[in-house]
Design an enzyme around this catalytic site. Structure first.
Site, PDB file in Angstrom:
ATOM      1  N   HIS A  73     -11.377  -3.437   0.132  1.00 41.10           N
ATOM      2  CA  HIS A  73     -11.199  -2.576   1.309  1.00 41.10           C
ATOM      3  C   HIS A  73     -12.116  -1.364   1.178  1.00 41.10           C
ATOM      4  CE1 HIS A  73      -8.746   0.147  -1.076  1.00 41.10           C
ATOM      5  NE2 HIS A  73      -7.853  -0.798  -1.337  1.00 41.10           N
ATOM      6  N   HIS A  92     -12.214   0.655  -2.182  1.00 42.47           N
ATOM      7  CA  HIS A  92     -13.065   0.080  -3.233  1.00 42.47           C
ATOM      8  C   HIS A  92     -14.537   0.291  -2.872  1.00 42.47           C
ATOM      9  CE1 HIS A  92      -9.538  -2.918  -3.212  1.00 42.47           C
ATOM     10  NE2 HIS A  92      -9.377  -2.217  -4.321  1.00 42.47           N
ATOM     11  N   CYS A  95       5.691  -0.329 -14.576  1.00 39.53           N
ATOM     12  CA  CYS A  95       5.290  -0.626 -13.192  1.00 39.53           C
ATOM     13  C   CYS A  95       4.255  -1.734 -13.241  1.00 39.53           C
ATOM     14  CB  CYS A  95       4.712   0.612 -12.494  1.00 39.53           C
ATOM     15  SG  CYS A  95       3.943   0.175 -10.911  1.00 39.53           S
ATOM     16  N   CYS A 139       0.843  -0.895 -11.513  1.00 39.01           N
ATOM     17  CA  CYS A 139      -0.059  -0.072 -12.350  1.00 39.01           C
ATOM     18  C   CYS A 139      -0.406  -0.779 -13.639  1.00 39.01           C
ATOM     19  CB  CYS A 139       0.605   1.235 -12.781  1.00 39.01           C
ATOM     20  SG  CYS A 139       0.860   2.421 -11.493  1.00 39.01           S
ATOM     21  N   CYS A 192       7.878   4.319  -9.254  1.00 38.00           N
ATOM     22  CA  CYS A 192       6.536   4.589  -9.770  1.00 38.00           C
ATOM     23  C   CYS A 192       5.899   5.745  -8.998  1.00 38.00           C
ATOM     24  CB  CYS A 192       5.680   3.330  -9.613  1.00 38.00           C
ATOM     25  SG  CYS A 192       3.915   3.685  -9.786  1.00 38.00           S
ATOM     26  N   HIS A 225       2.827   4.125  -6.863  1.00 42.87           N
ATOM     27  CA  HIS A 225       3.089   3.109  -5.835  1.00 42.87           C
ATOM     28  C   HIS A 225       4.385   3.325  -5.053  1.00 42.87           C
ATOM     29  CE1 HIS A 225       0.111   1.123  -8.424  1.00 42.87           C
ATOM     30  NE2 HIS A 225      -0.281   0.588  -7.291  1.00 42.87           N
ATOM     31  N   LYS A 284      -2.683   6.688   1.037  1.00 43.02           N
ATOM     32  CA  LYS A 284      -3.630   5.870   0.280  1.00 43.02           C
ATOM     33  C   LYS A 284      -3.501   4.423   0.773  1.00 43.02           C
ATOM     34  CE  LYS A 284      -5.052   4.851  -4.426  1.00 43.02           C
ATOM     35  NZ  LYS A 284      -4.607   3.604  -5.027  1.00 43.02           N
ATOM     36  N   LYS A 301      -1.931  -2.592  -0.433  1.00 42.66           N
ATOM     37  CA  LYS A 301      -1.496  -3.885   0.077  1.00 42.66           C
ATOM     38  C   LYS A 301      -0.104  -3.770   0.690  1.00 42.66           C
ATOM     39  CE  LYS A 301      -1.500  -8.510  -1.673  1.00 42.66           C
ATOM     40  NZ  LYS A 301      -2.361  -9.455  -2.342  1.00 42.66           N
TER      41      LYS A 301
HETATM   42  N1  MSP Z   1      -8.313  -2.748 -12.396  1.00 45.00           N
HETATM   43  C1  MSP Z   1      -8.104  -1.356 -12.443  1.00 45.00           C
HETATM   44  C2  MSP Z   1      -9.326  -0.620 -12.947  1.00 45.00           C
HETATM   45  C3  MSP Z   1      -9.792  -1.029 -14.303  1.00 45.00           C
HETATM   46  S1  MSP Z   1     -11.260  -0.203 -14.746  1.00 45.00           S
HETATM   47  C4  MSP Z   1     -11.480  -0.544 -16.364  1.00 45.00           C
HETATM   48  C5  MSP Z   1      -7.798  -0.835 -11.042  1.00 45.00           C
HETATM   49  N2  MSP Z   1      -8.188  -1.621 -10.034  1.00 45.00           N
HETATM   50  S2  MSP Z   1      -8.015  -1.272  -8.483  1.00 45.00           S
HETATM   51  O1  MSP Z   1      -8.414  -2.464  -7.784  1.00 45.00           O
HETATM   52  O2  MSP Z   1      -6.740  -0.763  -8.212  1.00 45.00           O
HETATM   53  O3  MSP Z   1      -9.118  -0.203  -8.183  1.00 45.00           O
HETATM   54  C6  MSP Z   1      -8.866   1.175  -8.268  1.00 45.00           C
HETATM   55  C7  MSP Z   1     -10.115   1.906  -7.869  1.00 45.00           C
HETATM   56  O4  MSP Z   1     -10.546   1.460  -6.563  1.00 45.00           O
HETATM   57  C8  MSP Z   1      -9.983   3.413  -7.717  1.00 45.00           C
HETATM   58  O5  MSP Z   1     -10.068   4.110  -8.932  1.00 45.00           O
HETATM   59  C9  MSP Z   1     -11.139   3.695  -6.787  1.00 45.00           C
HETATM   60  O6  MSP Z   1     -12.347   3.627  -7.473  1.00 45.00           O
HETATM   61  C10 MSP Z   1     -11.049   2.544  -5.810  1.00 45.00           C
HETATM   62  N3  MSP Z   1     -10.100   2.795  -4.741  1.00 45.00           N
HETATM   63  C11 MSP Z   1      -9.109   1.963  -4.346  1.00 45.00           C
HETATM   64  N4  MSP Z   1      -8.457   2.524  -3.298  1.00 45.00           N
HETATM   65  C12 MSP Z   1      -8.999   3.700  -3.011  1.00 45.00           C
HETATM   66  C13 MSP Z   1      -8.758   4.689  -2.058  1.00 45.00           C
HETATM   67  N5  MSP Z   1      -7.832   4.563  -1.141  1.00 45.00           N
HETATM   68  N6  MSP Z   1      -9.529   5.790  -2.102  1.00 45.00           N
HETATM   69  C14 MSP Z   1     -10.510   5.959  -3.015  1.00 45.00           C
HETATM   70  N7  MSP Z   1     -10.750   5.035  -3.930  1.00 45.00           N
HETATM   71  C15 MSP Z   1     -10.039   3.893  -3.950  1.00 45.00           C
HETATM   72  O7  MSP Z   1      -7.259   0.242 -10.924  1.00 45.00           O
END
Ligand code: MSP
Length: 502
Positions: A19, A22, A127, A130, A144, A147, A293, A296
């Protein structure tokens, strides 16, 4: 002397579709990688997917497929989403890649050999979203804190990492300024000052993970597997020379949700393995949708492709880089995206090119004149290049693009004051048009990390050979580089205006 730049994004969980949250981190990393290439650095840009752990196992179960199938499907979606946004990593790492398993085992074996692991029984509140344990005091209304969903009671025999032994070294490391911006650095320091518990780094309750080499039946806990991807990708445990070349230059980008893992646990693990903690960590806020934020469970996710359909790849990249300041939270707004597109891309850039090309056709037989050495824009351009450089260096794309667009606005003002379309052909008209063409040339280079398509289009329409990406900053963006005598082509509108109601 050319430097090195090793930039990473978090590796994304494969239970979720890509999304714009990411995409925000990943576009930023891609733009930084492109900028560093422009300044002549050797660059390695890493992104990928995090594929082990309970969360993925459960997602696979819910979909009636194996975890490997779940990972294969979703990793492909991420790779495709990034390709569609012109994001070009040097490696897309998957934690199920064979070299990653080798790295994880070598890294944690080293931590064990150095005496930083011990075995004990762990019980605690967990959690799954997380993939982390929480203290009771950290929960919000019993849920959590990230979340807002219920936690579960887990009990297992685990290997523990003696994190508590690293408080002093971490305080020293964090005080050195590796974490940016300052607010996020203080947050990390605060976590260390609160006191650190040892952390469990293995699981026996699942088998979807990297096996612990010294204790059959245990797999490494997903976070300790995942963090090590940054080392795997540059050869930890497989190519020591390569690791030594790249590791000192690592620069992690991430959002604040995973600050604790990246700014506290990861540096401690590296210290425990006898390696340097990360050179730099840049932590940004959340991109919010309707004040929340994206997630899903909240069903408020926006897929990048939906916006690319309306605004193009350039419109998408430019908006997130220009409007979402790196650091604080930012609210996504469709209206803001339309406004930014129309003002900066359709008006400032698109119209400048169209206007200049039209007047060059009428007054100069379609041949672009050279800029004036004593142009009033020369000093502006020099300042803009310096400001853009400083801002990209400081991981501030918004400011870098703001500076770059200042030059476009000045060029538009110059044209409006001189009105070459009303004047007779001659030196005066040639000078003004040459200046405007030179601005377009310089901006094509400076904006190329954001506008992967339009930058090249501007470049070729003003008659230049090759590509703006092959230029070097600052040498090639010094005032006066547009040679003149080149065929200028108007072509179709670069950024057709978009109505606010779509
Ligand atoms: N798999 C772990 C990360 C492991 S790194 C060794 C994880 N994955 S995640 O799919 O949840 O991705 C989190 C990251 O995605 C955030 O730190 C950020 O870089 C990005 N983001 C996901 N949603 C976001 C927002 N709503 N806003 C900004 N960044 C976002 O955590």
């Amino acid at each position: 002397m050319p430097g090195r730049f090793f930039v990473t994004t978090p590796i994304y969980y494969v239970n979720d579709a890509p999304h714009i949250g990411h995409a925000y981190t990943t576009v930023t990393a891609d733009a930084l990688a492109r900028w560093h290439r422009l300044v002549g650095d050797e660059v390695f840009f890493l992104t990928g997917t995090d594929e082990h752990g309970l969360k993925i196992q459960r997602a696979a179960d819910a979909n009636g497929i194996t975890p490997q199938e779940q990972a294969d499907r979703t990793a492909a979606r991420f790779e495709q989403a990034w390709a569609e946004l012109d994001i070009r990593p040097d490696r897309f790492i998957r934690t199920t890649d064979p070299d990653h398993g080798v790295s994880v085992q070598a890294f944690l074996q080293k931590v064990k050999d150095n005496g930083h692991l011990y075995k004990a029984t762990y019980e605690g509140l967990y959690c799954v979203a997380c993939e982390a344990y929480y203290r009771e005091s950290e929960l919000v209304d019993g849920n959590c804190p990230i979340h807002g969903t219920p936690v579960e009671w887990l009990s297992e025999d685990n290997w523990f990492f003696r994190l508590s032994a690293f408080e002093e070294q971490l305080t020293e490391y964090l005080s050195s300024g590796a974490v940016q911006p300052e607010g996020k650095r203080n947050e990390a320091l605060g976590l260390v000052r609160q006191g650190l518990d040892d952390v469990s780094i293995t699981r026996t309750s699942i088998d979807w993970g990297v096996p612990v080499p010294w204790d059959p039946g245990h797999v490494f806990y997903v976070w300790y597997d995942a963090l090590i991807n940054y080392a795997t990708a540059v050869g930890y445990g497989t190519d020591p020379e390569r690791f030594a070349t790249w590791w000192p230059h690592v620069h992690h980008l991430l959002a604040k949700d995973i600050l604790r893992f990246h700014c506290v646990y990861w540096p401690a693990m590296l210290l425990a393995a006898g390696e340097q903690p990360p050179h730099r960590l840049s932590v940004h806020g959340y991109l919010l949708v309707g004040g929340e934020k994206m997630s899903k469970t909240r069903l408020n996710q926006i897929a990048p492709a939906d916006l690319v359909a309306d605004f193009g790849v350039d419109g998408f990249r430019y908006h997130f880089l220009r409007d979402t300041r790196f650091g604080p939270d930012g609210d996504f707004s469709y209206e803001a995206l339309v406004a930014r597109y129309n003002t900066d891309l359709a008006n400032n850039l698109g119209n400048l090119l169209a206007r200049v090309a039209t007047v060059v056709a009428k007054k100069c037989d379609g041949v672009g004149p050279a800029p004036r050495a004593d142009s009033p824009l020369a000093a502006v351009a020099e300042q803009v290049v310096a400001d853009a450089r400083a801002a990209w260096e400081a991981v501030n794309p918004a400011e870098a693009l703001e500076a770059t667009w200042r030059l476009l606005r000045e060029a538009n003002s110059l044209l409006e004051a001189a009105e070459p379309w009303k004047a007779e052909p001659g030196a005066e008209v040639d000078g003004v048009l040459g200046d405007a063409l030179e601005v377009l040339r310089i901006v094509a280079v400076l904006a190329s990390p954001a506008l992967t398509r339009a930058a090249g289009e501007v470049w070729s329409r003003i008659g230049l050979p090759g590509s703006p990406e092959d230029q070097r900053v600052p040498g090639d963006v010094a005032w006066g580089g547009y040679p003149g005598g080149l065929a200028v082509e108007k072509g179709p509108s670069l950024f057709p205006r978009i109505k606010a109601d779509g």
